[in-house]
Design a protein around this motif. Structure first.
Motif, PDB file in Angstrom:
ATOM      1  N   THR A  40     -11.135  11.952 -10.249  1.00 51.26           N
ATOM      2  CA  THR A  40     -12.131  11.394  -9.249  1.00 51.26           C
ATOM      3  C   THR A  40     -13.707  11.367  -9.467  1.00 51.26           C
ATOM      4  O   THR A  40     -13.933  12.145 -10.242  1.00 51.26           O
ATOM      5  N   ARG A  88      -1.340  18.619  -4.886  1.00 50.76           N
ATOM      6  CA  ARG A  88      -1.741  18.597  -3.600  1.00 50.76           C
ATOM      7  C   ARG A  88      -1.725  16.973  -3.316  1.00 50.76           C
ATOM      8  O   ARG A  88      -2.853  16.393  -3.316  1.00 50.76           O
ATOM      9  N   PRO A  89      -0.753  16.341  -3.245  1.00 51.31           N
ATOM     10  CA  PRO A  89      -0.727  14.830  -3.146  1.00 51.31           C
ATOM     11  C   PRO A  89      -1.509  14.139  -2.313  1.00 51.31           C
ATOM     12  O   PRO A  89      -1.616  14.454  -1.169  1.00 51.31           O
ATOM     13  N   TYR A  90      -2.201  13.061  -2.725  1.00 51.87           N
ATOM     14  CA  TYR A  90      -2.711  12.132  -1.409  1.00 51.87           C
ATOM     15  C   TYR A  90      -2.575  10.674  -1.644  1.00 51.87           C
ATOM     16  O   TYR A  90      -2.353  10.428  -2.986  1.00 51.87           O
ATOM     17  N   ALA A  91      -2.513   9.725  -0.867  1.00 57.18           N
ATOM     18  CA  ALA A  91      -2.335   8.489  -1.082  1.00 57.18           C
ATOM     19  C   ALA A  91      -3.698   7.799  -0.976  1.00 57.18           C
ATOM     20  O   ALA A  91      -4.763   8.071  -0.672  1.00 57.18           O
ATOM     21  N   THR A  92      -3.923   6.752  -2.126  1.00 56.46           N
ATOM     22  CA  THR A  92      -5.187   6.142  -2.153  1.00 56.46           C
ATOM     23  C   THR A  92      -5.132   4.703  -2.534  1.00 56.46           C
ATOM     24  O   THR A  92      -4.099   4.272  -2.980  1.00 56.46           O
ATOM     25  N   LEU A 100      -0.101   6.908  -5.057  1.00 58.99           N
ATOM     26  CA  LEU A 100      -0.070   8.708  -4.860  1.00 58.99           C
ATOM     27  C   LEU A 100      -1.079   9.015  -6.131  1.00 58.99           C
ATOM     28  O   LEU A 100      -0.962   8.739  -7.291  1.00 58.99           O
ATOM     29  N   HIS A 101      -1.937   9.946  -5.884  1.00 58.34           N
ATOM     30  CA  HIS A 101      -2.555  10.863  -6.755  1.00 58.34           C
ATOM     31  C   HIS A 101      -2.002  12.295  -6.499  1.00 58.34           C
ATOM     32  O   HIS A 101      -1.649  12.716  -5.441  1.00 58.34           O
ATOM     33  N   TYR A 102      -1.715  13.182  -7.492  1.00 56.29           N
ATOM     34  CA  TYR A 102      -1.075  14.226  -7.362  1.00 56.29           C
ATOM     35  C   TYR A 102      -1.978  15.491  -7.107  1.00 56.29           C
ATOM     36  O   TYR A 102      -1.381  16.376  -6.681  1.00 56.29           O
ATOM     37  N   ARG A 104      -5.562  17.395  -5.826  1.00 59.45           N
ATOM     38  CA  ARG A 104      -6.515  17.119  -4.670  1.00 59.45           C
ATOM     39  C   ARG A 104      -7.907  16.678  -5.209  1.00 59.45           C
ATOM     40  O   ARG A 104      -8.162  16.844  -6.425  1.00 59.45           O
ATOM     41  N   PRO A 105      -8.505  15.677  -4.604  1.00 60.34           N
ATOM     42  CA  PRO A 105      -9.430  14.879  -5.160  1.00 60.34           C
ATOM     43  C   PRO A 105     -10.967  15.714  -5.614  1.00 60.34           C
ATOM     44  O   PRO A 105     -11.349  15.381  -6.712  1.00 60.34           O
TER      45      PRO A 105
END
Ligand SMILES: [Zn+2]
Ligand SMILES: [Zn+2]
Length: 176
Positions: A40, A88-92, A100-102, A104-105
């Motif tokens: 990030t 703690r994936p999130y879409a970006t 997806l990133h895997y 947390r940012p």
């Protein structure tokens, strides 16, 4: 191999880490700086000595997975690596593509690194098979690779090693 997902490209970070020279004092820091597009924006790349050791241990585990010669061995080593991950994936769509990133940012850089590497490698192993990972067949090179060729025919870590080996084989044939 479907290569357009983050899941597949993250394996490249894993392979790069396994092949990096992390030995000198600042080896891990230099690796992070060279691959900062994976973290990030604004993440501190500062590592404690203990973090650097952990990153080197992660690199050894990736290598161990690539060198494993049986599925039980792959599973043991892969799960050892996954135990270090804190997914703690999130879409970006930060680069224009939804993916997806895997990690947390706002995770520390070591957590982002370990998690991305572990998840990226696992995705490839479970989706495409552990036989896709290998070690370079060129003399004097022990870099690992992920085989993305359609027919899984790769034997070398790079084109450099492939052509070096072709030349060496040609010379050997001429001599005999
Ligand atoms: Zn991204
Ligand atoms: Zn090689």
């Amino acid at each position: 191999m479907d290569y357009d997902t983050y899941g597949s490209t993250a394996v490249e970070l894993a392979i790069a880490l396994a092949n990096a020279d992390l030995e000198p004092d600042d080896g891990v820091s230099r690796f992070l700086a060279a691959h900062d597009e994976w973290f990030t924006a604004g993440t501190s790349l500062e590592l404690t000595a203990s973090d650097a050791h952990k990153a080197a241990a992660t690199a050894r585990l990736v290598r161990a997975v690539a060198l494993a010669e049986s599925q039980p061995d792959v599973l043991t080593r892969l799960n050892e690596l996954l135990a270090l991950a804190r997914p703690r994936p999130y879409a970006t769509d930060h680069d224009g593509e939804l993916h997806l990133h895997y990690a947390r940012p706002d995770a520390p850089v070591l957590e982002q690194l370990t998690t991305t590497v572990a998840m990226g490698l696992s995705q490839v192993v479970v989706q495409h098979g552990w036989q896709r990972l290998g070690v370079c067949s060129a003399e004097g090179c022990d870099d690992v690779y992920v085989d993305t060729s359609r027919n899984a025919s790769r034997r070398y870590c790079s084109n450099t090693c492939a052509s070096r080996s072709t030349v060496a084989a040609y010379r050997a044939r001429r001599k005999s």
